[in-house]
Design an enzyme around this catalytic site. Structure first.
Site, PDB file in Angstrom:
ATOM      1  CE  LYS A  22      -1.631   1.563   4.116  1.00 57.35           C
ATOM      2  NZ  LYS A  22      -1.330   2.968   4.458  1.00 57.35           N
ATOM      3  CG  ASN A  23       2.316   2.694   3.563  1.00 57.97           C
ATOM      4  OD1 ASN A  23       1.144   3.008   3.303  1.00 57.97           O
ATOM      5  ND2 ASN A  23       2.734   2.467   4.789  1.00 57.97           N
ATOM      6  CB  CYS A 115      -4.684  10.635  11.717  1.00 54.34           C
ATOM      7  SG  CYS A 115      -3.072   9.906  11.787  1.00 54.34           S
ATOM      8  NE  ARG A 120       0.709  10.209   9.801  1.00 56.41           N
ATOM      9  CZ  ARG A 120       0.306   9.218   9.022  1.00 56.41           C
ATOM     10  NH1 ARG A 120      -0.917   8.757   9.136  1.00 56.41           N
ATOM     11  NH2 ARG A 120       1.114   8.689   8.134  1.00 56.41           N
ATOM     12  CG  ASP A 306       3.416   1.430   9.376  1.00 57.24           C
ATOM     13  OD1 ASP A 306       3.043   2.295  10.179  1.00 57.24           O
ATOM     14  OD2 ASP A 306       3.656   1.670   8.176  1.00 57.24           O
ATOM     15  NE  ARG A 398      -7.362   4.616   5.857  1.00 56.86           N
ATOM     16  CZ  ARG A 398      -6.834   5.716   6.351  1.00 56.86           C
ATOM     17  NH1 ARG A 398      -7.203   6.143   7.527  1.00 56.86           N
ATOM     18  NH2 ARG A 398      -5.932   6.387   5.675  1.00 56.86           N
TER      19      ARG A 398
END
Ligand code: EPU
Length: 421
Positions: A22-23, A115, A120, A306, A398
C-alpha cells in the site's frame, strides 16, 4: 459499519500470498501525474486507500482504470487543486503535491490534518519544496505551492523523529523536473522510497542513492509513461507472520521480500519464532515457548512503527516483561486499552509500553482505532479463547486486502458481519 467476529484458539496453517505494498503504491500512483503519457502500475492492492487515491487522481483530471490489481493512469490534462473532501480521507494523499508542483508549477492541496496516531505535520515536505524555489502559502486549510521555476538544491530533510517517508517521496518527485541537481540529506531509506525511485527512473528520471540517507536527483526536462510492478507489502507479511506465531501455527508466506523484513525477523527470532526461507517463500513457526523482547520503533532499517501494535499482541502472550518504545508517532498506543479488554496486562510509561506477558487472553468486543491497531486486535482475537468482535474494521480495510478471506484460508474462524448497533 462492519465487524469481524473471530472464534479464537485455532492455530493458522497453510500458505498465504502477500499483496502489493500500500505505502509503495500510493506515491507511485501520484507519480503518474508527472507525465502526460499513460502509466501502468501492477500489483496495486485493492483497498479503500488505493481507491481514494484513484479518486483523487480522477478529480485532478486524470483518467484512471483499476482492475485486477493493475492501475492505468493517464494524466494528459490535469489541474492542481485537490479538495478537502477527498484529501481528508487519507493522509497519504499529500504526496500529490510534489508531482503537481513539478508538472504545473503550482499545487493547491488541502492540508490533510492530524490523525489518531499523532499530529503528522508536513513541515518537512514544505521545507523541501521551498528549497527548490517554491513559494508556500497556507490559508483556509489549504497549502498553495507555486514556482516560476524549480531549481535543484541541497537540503536536509531530517525531523524530530528522523527521516520522513512521504516527505522524501514528495520532494524527490518535485525534484525530477527541476533544473539542476537536488541532494536530499537525511532522506528516508524505506523500501517504498526505493520502489518509487525505481518507477521514476523508468519514467526517465535521473536518481541515485535511493535506499541510503543521501538521494541525488538530476532534473530532466520531461518524464514519459512507464510500467511498474509494486513491491510486496512488508507490513502485511509481518502481520501474517505474527498471527501465525500468536496462534502457534505454521504458515508459508509467498510474494515476500525477506530483505525488507530483517528487523521484524530478528525480533521474531528473539521471541523464539523461526522464520526460514523455503525457496522464494518464508516459513514461520514457533520454536517453543514465546520469549519476551524489547523493541524500539525506528525509521528503516529499524523496527517499523507499522508493526508495533501487532508485535504487542504477540508479546502479550510471551511470559515475562517486554518493553515496546514508540519513537515515530507520539500517540500510537490506542490498541493498549482494547488489548486490556482481552486480558492483556500492559502499562504505558511515556513513549514506552510495558507488556507483562503470559496472561491468558479471552474474547471480548473491541474497537479498532486505526489501521495497524485493528490488525493487532485481530491477532489477539485469533489467539484468545472464545469469541472476539472487532468493531469498525473499515480502518483495517484501508490497508489489508481481504484479510478475513486470507485468514479463513489459513484455518481461522473469522467472519465479516454487520456491526450491531
Ligand atoms: N514528520 C515531521 N514533519 C513532516 C513529516 C513527518 O515532523 O513534515 C514526523 C512525523 O510526525 C513522524 C515522523 O516524522 O513523527 C515520521 O513520519 P513520516 O513522514 O515518515 O510518515 P508518513 O510518510 O506520513 C508513512 C506511512 C505510514 C508509516 C510512516 C512511518 C504512507 C502512506 N504512510 O507515513 O504508514 O507509519 O511512513 O514509517 O506511506 C500505515 O501504513 O499504517 C502508516 C501509518
Amino acid at each position: 459499519m462492519e465487524s469481524f467476529l473471530i472464534k479464537g484458539g485455532v492455530p493458522l496453517h497453510g500458505t498465504v500470498a502477500i499483496g502489493g505494498s500500500k505505502n509503495a503504491a500510493l506515491p507511485i500512483m501520484a507519480a503518474a501525474l508527472l507525465t502526460d503519457e499513460p502509466c501502468v502500475i501492477r500489483g496495486v492492492p485493492h483497498l479503500s486507500d488505493t481507491e481514494f487515491m484513484a479518486q483523487i487522481l480522477e478529480s485532478l483530471g486524470a483518467r484512471v482504470k483499476f482492475a485486477d490489481g493493475t492501475l492505468t493512469v493517464c494524466a494528459r490534462k490535469i489541474h492542481g487543486y485537490a479538495d478537502y473532501e477527498l484529501v481528508r480521507k487519507m493522509r497519504g494523499s499529500i504526496c500529490i503535491a510534489g508531482p503537481l508542483l513539478a508538472r504545473l508549477r503550482r499545487a493547491r492541496v488541502s492540508l490533510p490534518g492530524g490523525c489518531i496516531i499523532g499530529a503528522r505535520p508536513i513541515n518537512l515536505h514544505l521545507k523541501g519544496f521551498a528549497a527548490l524555489g517554491a513559494t508556500i502559502q497556507i490559508a483556509g486549510g489549504y497549502v498553495a505551492a507555486t514556482a516560476k521555476k524549480l531549481t535543484g538544491a541541497t537540503m536536509f530533510l531530517g525531523g524530530r523523529a528522523g527521516s520522513t517517508v512521504l516527505g522524501t517521496a514528495n520532494v524527490m518527485m518535485a525534484a525530477t523536473l527541476a533544473e539542476g541537481v537536488t541532494v536530499i540529506e537525511s532522506a528516508a531509506c524505506e523500501p517504498e522510497v526505493v520502489d518509487l525511485a525505481n518507477f521514476l527512473q523508468v519514467m526517465g528520471a535521473n536518481i541515485s542513492g535511493a535506499g541510503s540517507p543521501t538521494i541525488t536527483i538530476t532534473g530532466v526536462k520531461k518524464l514519459h509513461g512507464a510500467e511498474h510492478q509494486v513491491i510486496p507489502d512488508r507490513i502485511e507479511a509481518a502481520t501474517f507472520a505474527i498471527a501465525a506465531a500468536a496462534t502457534d501455527g505454521e504458515i508459508t508466506l509467498k510474494n515476500v521480500r525477506a530483505d525488507h523484513l530483517r528487523a521484524v525477523i530478528d525480533k521474531l527470532n528473539e521471541a523464539n519464532v523461526s522464520v526460514q526461507r523455503r525457496g522464494e517463500a518464508l516459513v514461520v513457526k514457533r520454536r517453543g515457548k514465546l520469549k519476551p523482547v524489547d523493541i524500539t520503533t525506528l525509521p528503516y532499517s529499524g523496527f517499523p512503527t507499522d508493526v508495533q501494535a501487532q508485535m504487542m499482541s504477540l508479546l502479550a502472550l510471551a511470559p515475562g516483561i517486554s518493553i515496546i518504545t514508540e519513537r515515530i508517532f507520539e500517540a500510537r498506543f490506542m490498541h493498549v486499552s482494547e488489548l486490556a479488554r482481552l486480558g492483556a496486562d500492559i502499562e504505558i510509561e511515556g513513549p514506552s509500553a510495558i507488556v507483562k506477558g503470559g496472561k491468558p487472553l479471552s474474547g471480548a468486543p473491541v474497537m479498532a482505532s486505526d489501521l495497524r491497531a485493528s490488525a493487532a486486535l485481530v491477532i489477539a482475537g485469533l489467539a484468545a479463547k472464545g469469541e472476539t468482535q472487532v468493531n469498525r474494521i473499515y480502518h483495517l480495510d484501508r490497508g489489508y486486502e481481504k484479510m478475513d478471506a486470507k485468514l479463513r484460508k489459513l484455518g481461522a474462524r473469522i467472519r465479516r458481519i454487520q456491526e450491531k448497533t
